[in-house]
Write an enzyme that holds these catalytic residues in place. Structure first.
Site, short mmCIF file in Angstrom:
data_model
loop_
_atom_site.label_atom_id
_atom_site.label_comp_id
_atom_site.label_asym_id
_atom_site.label_seq_id
_atom_site.Cartn_x
_atom_site.Cartn_y
_atom_site.Cartn_z
CE LYS A 78 -0.76 0.31 5.03
NZ LYS A 78 -0.09 1.59 5.23
CB THR A 79 4.08 2.20 1.61
OG1 THR A 79 3.63 1.88 2.92
CG2 THR A 79 4.94 3.44 1.67
CG ASP B 218 -1.20 4.84 5.19
OD1 ASP B 218 -1.91 3.86 4.89
OD2 ASP B 218 0.01 4.74 5.42
CD GLU B 219 -1.80 1.83 8.75
OE1 GLU B 219 -2.83 1.14 8.92
OE2 GLU B 219 -0.67 1.34 8.56
CD GLN C 62 -2.83 -4.87 8.82
OE1 GLN C 62 -1.81 -4.55 9.42
NE2 GLN C 62 -2.89 -4.92 7.50
NE ARG D 139 2.29 -6.84 11.33
CZ ARG D 139 1.90 -6.13 10.28
NH1 ARG D 139 2.69 -5.19 9.81
NH2 ARG D 139 0.76 -6.38 9.67
#
Length: 752
Positions: free
Chosen positions: A33-34, A224-225, A255, A608
């Site tokens: 996504k980044t 974002d997020e 998340q 992770r």
């Protein structure tokens, strides 16, 4: 086609090119996504959009900095003109220019959590309230939650439900404390972190000309997020995007793990209701983890009801199975995990920094740290005491803040007698009370102190005022470093620390020197236009824990809570403490929403890992000073059994899976004897407590009595143990076997 589009998969390319109108990118873990956000902004700039007209909001300064650097590589130095940063930093920038509309000075001070709690403690004391009932942390969290829900002190005092809750919790004066706190911080020309959001919303709501100004400026908004936004943050960005509706939100409902901070998962679940023309693009290919890890994570999160449907997949290698480690105790868990890291590192030529150990609570790190030290394994604990929270650092920063804003009460209280100049607490209280009673600022009182504090204290106060005025002139003439050095030297702080030759004193002196080094680095940065002390203090006030991570020796095993691990990745991950009442936390079992958030937290922990994932639990653990028998976490049952294998060693014996029906069926071959002898009993199949089950008072429990346990069923008391601080009972539960239970914890119904 632009070169950077060639590296994207089809959904990613669509997300980059679809720049007009409302858009939601549902980005699974490890889906890049980044990169998509970076290239989307680059695409906008390549189309001719002025970077001054683009706002990109993140949750850490580190993420914003890394994204800006990536964009700069694609489009050049013009990327520096983007409005990019955290919600708090971007809105603080807006408030610096517009705060006068709300009656604040443009050089308002930003209080951190410690400053806010100190002021609350002061108010509680002045109101004559019991500080064991009105604990600063509790009151602060209550006020913070109100602000994040856009409830000011006036609305709070008129809200019967909120006031009723406070009364029921034996804290009926919280509303009055909120009022006093809000008025006091306003008079001090200060805002706390929540005010940076609350006041931005208030600014846009009450001053439509200001809102229109920023609606025209920010033609494209990216968030974002998004799953971590609260109500206040969402209302602000919705207002800003109302004219053009060029808003792109990126997030993953799976998340969403920050409800305790006010994050509202319904923002992402219901986003389409506010934008019926919404374009939804799903980024489902995971580039981070092996197939076994991705499939295991999917099998966990599908147990949640509240979620947006997606199918995360990966083309990566299948990878080894997830390894389950079972330990007798928390100390042995630490030993087994440390041994595993030692062996894996040697066997595969890895670095210590390839490993991370994740846990639910900070207290779990003790046993892990002790084991790592015994193995001489280098490690770092993320989330300890922040550099900027150290006393000597906050002391010097307090001086700097008061020089810039002489209305700042929190900084005044910190520095007025530091180094000691004969001004005691009673004198400080007189000054604050005088300011409150006469509707004056603290600085006004200080400049005419004699009538309020008496003659003996007036002289050192006059000297203090003269010193602050001298520093203020220095700040106007000099850059941040020269001004800061003059304050550190002229205040006497630097000399006092230098003269302390103890180990602790030397450490504090070195910390202050490190702060001055940081300011020098800030000033010497050629890309910074504003090099004044105020600009430095604003940047420092918005620093997060991840922003401070500048370890000189990065090759260390990382220890951190799962919440801190959000957004990070490691080749090898160990998730420890997978036990009931620990993970999931006992505090998160009262509702389905809470339990589903805990499951999302487990999902975040799993995802992770890149190459290997290890899970561990202990059969006994010291908690709150007592040895507790533990049961394996229900989350272990959520993982599809085909993706797990059991570690080959368990305290020198063959290991067994958790005592659940799922694992027993899967791994029965070769381990029947070990399962039969495991110290954690398997409950009777299908057993349910009696309809009238209710725990009895066990103070009169005796040998021979019949009892019922909610998991072990009916049993007979064989022996009572009255030794030690706790009463224990040895009970035979038939097919389950004998159990020794602590009566202070056991839930038993006495049958006869």
């Amino acid at each position: 086609m632009t070169d950077y589009l060639e590296s994207l998969n089809e959904p990613q390319r669509e997300a980059v090119l679809n720049t007009e109108g409302p858009c939601m990118l549902i980005a699974g873990a490890g889906s890049g996504k980044t990169r998509v956000l970076t290239f989307r902004i680059a695409q906008l700039m390549n189309k001719g959009v002025d970077p001054f007209n683009i706002m990109s909001l993140t949750f850490t300064n580190k993420a914003a900095r890394e994204m800006r650097e990536r964009i700069e590589k694609v489009v050049g130095h013009d990327a520096r003109n983007l409005w990019m940063g955290t919600f708090h930093s971007v809105f603080a920038r807006i408030l610096r220019a517009e705060a006068h509309h709300l009656g604040y000075p443009n050089n308002f001070t930003i209080y951190d959590t410690d400053d806010s709690k100190a002021m609350i403690r002061s108010i509680v004391k002045e109101m004559g309230l019991d500080d064991t009932v009105y604990k600063a942390n509790t009151v602060y969290n209550r006020i913070s939650a109100a602000k994040n829900s856009l409830i000011g002190w006036q609305d709070y005092l008129q809200n019967a439900e909120l006031m009723g809750d406070d009364t029921a919790n034996l804290r009926p004066e919280v509303g009055k404390i909120y009022k006093a706190y809000a008025l006091r911080t306003f008079r001090a020309g200060s805002m706390d972190f929540d005010d940076l959001l609350f006041n931005t919303d208030k600014l846009f709501k009450e001053h439509l000309e200001v809102l229109n100004k920023y609606q025209q400026r920010f033609q494209y908004i990216l968030v974002d997020e998004f799953q971590d936004t609260n109500l206040c943050q969402y209302f602000i960005i919705r207002k800003l995007a109302a004219v053009r509706q060029n808003i792109c939100v990126v997030g993953d409902d799976a998340q969403s793990i920050y409800a305790f901070r006010g994050a509202d998962i319904t923002n992402i679940l219901n986003f389409e209701r506010d934008y019926p023309e919404l374009k939804v693009i799903k980024l489902e290919q995971n580039y981070r983890s092996t197939q076994n890890i991705v499939h295991a994570a999917n099998s966990v999160i599908k147990k949640n009801r509240a979620q947006l449907p997606k199918n995360v997949w990966t083309a990566n290698e299948e990878g080894p199975l997830i390894e389950l480690i079972k330990a007798v105790s928390d100390n042995e868990e630490g030993r087994l995990v440390s041994n595993s890291i030692f062996q894996e590192r040697l066997q595969h030529q890895l670095k210590f920094s390839d490993f991370a150990i994740l846990y639910r609570t900070n207290s779990q790190s003790r046993a892990i740290e002790e084991a790592l030290r015994r193995m001489n394994i280098k490690y770092k604990v993320v989330g300890g005491l922040s550099f900027y929270q150290r006393k000597e650092i906050k002391d010097l920063l307090g001086y700097m803040r008061f020089v810039l804003n002489q209305q700042d009460e929190a900084s005044f209280r910190r520095i007025i007698n530091l180094p000691k100049r004969g001004i005691g607490d009673s004198t400080v209280d007189k000054i604050v009370v005088a300011a409150n009673d006469h509707s004056m600022t603290i600085w006004d009182v200080l400049q005419n102190a004699a009538p309020f504090v008496g003659g003996r204290s007036a002289t050192p106060i006059e000297d203090f005022v003269a010193m602050i005025k001298r520093f203020a002139l220095e700040v106007e003439r000099k850059d941040a470093y020269d001004a800061a050095f003059e304050i550190a030297k002229g205040s006497g702080l630097l000399r006092e620390l230098y003269e302390d030759k103890t180990v602790e004193g030397l450490s504090r002196y070195e910390n202050v020197q490190e702060l001055l080094n940081a300011i020098k680095e800030f000033v010497d940065d050629p890309e910074r236009q504003e090099k004044d002390l105020g600009s430095f203090l604003q940047e420092v006030s918005l620093v997060t824990g991840q922003d401070e991570d500048k370890d000189k020796d990065p090759d260390k095993v990382t220890l951190m809570t799962i919440h801190m691990a959000k957004g990070l990745e490691f080749r090898y991950v160990y998730i420890v403490g997978l036990e009931e009442d620990l993970f999931p936390s006992q505090m998160m079992l009262s509702s389905r929403a809470d339990l589903e958030e805990e499951r999302r937290l487990f999902y975040v922990a799993i995802t992770r890992a890149e190459k290997r994932l290890f899970l561990s639990y202990a059969l006994t653990r010291y908690r709150f000073g007592r040895l507790k028998n533990c049961e394996p976490s229900r989350f272990l049952d959520d993982i599809d059994q085909s993706f797990i294998k059991v570690a080959s060693k368990f305290g020198g014996l063959e290991s067994t899976p958790p005592p659940t029906s799922q694992y027993a069926k899967t791994l029965v071959n070769g381990i029947k004897k070990t399962i039969a002898s495991t110290p954690v009993a398997k409950p009777p199949a299908g057993y349910k407590p009696s309809a009238d089950f209710a725990p009895s008072d066990t103070s009169s429990l005796k040998e021979g009595m019949k009892v019922e346990h909610p998991k072990f069923g009916f049993g007979t008391v064989l022996q009572m143990d009255m030794s030690g601080a706790d009463r224990k009972a040895r009970i035979s539960f038939g097919a389950v076997g004998e159990k020794t239970l602590l009566l202070s914890f056991a839930k038993l119904r006495i049958v006869d």
